[in-house]
Design an enzyme around this catalytic site. Structure first.
Site, PDB file in Angstrom:
ATOM      1  N   ASP A   1       0.837  -1.197   0.000  1.00  0.00           N
ATOM      2  CA  ASP A   1       0.000   0.000   0.000  1.00  0.00           C
ATOM      3  C   ASP A   1       0.880   1.258   0.000  1.00  0.00           C
ATOM      4  O   ASP A   1       2.044   1.209   0.393  1.00  0.00           O
ATOM      5  CB  ASP A   1      -0.874  -0.047   1.257  1.00  0.00           C
TER       6      ASP A   1
ATOM      7  N   ASP B   1      -0.318   5.043   0.956  1.00  0.00           N
ATOM      8  CA  ASP B   1      -0.548   5.937   2.111  1.00  0.00           C
ATOM      9  C   ASP B   1      -0.565   5.165   3.426  1.00  0.00           C
ATOM     10  O   ASP B   1      -1.318   4.201   3.583  1.00  0.00           O
ATOM     11  CB  ASP B   1      -1.892   6.661   1.967  1.00  0.00           C
TER      12      ASP B   1
END
Lengths: 173, 173
Positions: free
Chosen positions: B7, B9
């Protein structure tokens, strides 16, 4: 539900009319579809590498005739995922999602993928205009005829020249 | 080769320090990490919905400490795919790819995906900070601890608080 991967440029986005227009604005010369046959987009328009780095460029591309109506119908019967190989061109990414929102508001942002490798996403059917994507795909394939692929016949993909043909193939009465 | 979905953020991008900074610039007040605990990012910072629509915002976010070194090593052993659920926020897309190019130049654009549904991409392992992604994932999971997930213990995901811990888990001597 059967999942269909739908390409953006050359399938939903009718790129050539805009290429002709921009080329004419810059040079005063008008190219024709006949001159495009057999050439890759970047061979026909070396300017393309500059255009794709220009903010706003993708947002001005017209929609492929019939694509809005037919994709809306397909979206009721199939799981539609619109995929564009756009991470190579960072500036294009924002414009491409805004273009989808402008022209295909019934396709949720949850159904849009920007990537650099279409084989990451498994699906049952792929509609695309490029051999590099269709040839590496495991499921059914439909090639959308564009000037760059029209004279290459030695392949195993179904071919269509319009969204009306896609409708007939995928939504028979 | 084992595929790992990473991922952006809250895992590669250290979003909270930038949130604190922007909030202080706008209000003159400084929030603390303790105040963030248990709140979703958008609850802690309602301003976030405006920030993500601001061109340039994502490009100013600092890199998670240690992530560059460890991701570079992982990239030699695993198939790394960096995925961000960003199609909801069109303006963020261009900045996010430029941020990847700025900070993780060894991750090719072919390894980056922007989408609205992470379950489209099958993989062996997912590193994420959100339950909504990890809970719906079929493979192994590693939850990256962030203030919004820290007090939720009733789950089956491995947890890490740093990239050094990820290195120990995935690249043992």
């Amino acid at each position: 539900m059967k999942r269909i991967i739908v390409d953006m440029d050359g399938v939903l986005a009718d790129v050539y009319p805009r290429f002709f227009e921009l080329y004419e604005e810059e040079t005063g010369l008008r190219k024709t579809m006949d001159e495009m046959i057999g050439l890759k987009e970047g061979e026909a328009f070396p300017e393309l590498y500059r255009w794709v780095e220009t903010p706003g460029f993708f947002r001005t591309i017209p929609v492929m005739p019939g694509s809005q109506k037919v994709l809306k119908l397909l979206n009721e019967t199939y799981e539609i995922i619109v995929i564009s190989m756009a991470t190579e061109f960072p500036v294009s990414l924002t414009d491409k999602q805004l273009w989808m929102n402008d022209n295909f508001p019934f396709v949720s942002w949850k159904q849009v993928v920007f990537c650099g490798n279409k084989s990451l996403i498994p699906a049952d059917l792929m509609i695309d205009d490029h051999f590099k994507n269709l040839d590496n795909f495991d499921g059914e394939t439909i090639m959308f005829i564009q000037p760059h692929n029209i004279n290459k016949t030695n392949h195993h993909h179904k071919t269509v020249s319009s969204w009306a043909e896609i409708e007939k193939l995928l939504l028979p009465d």
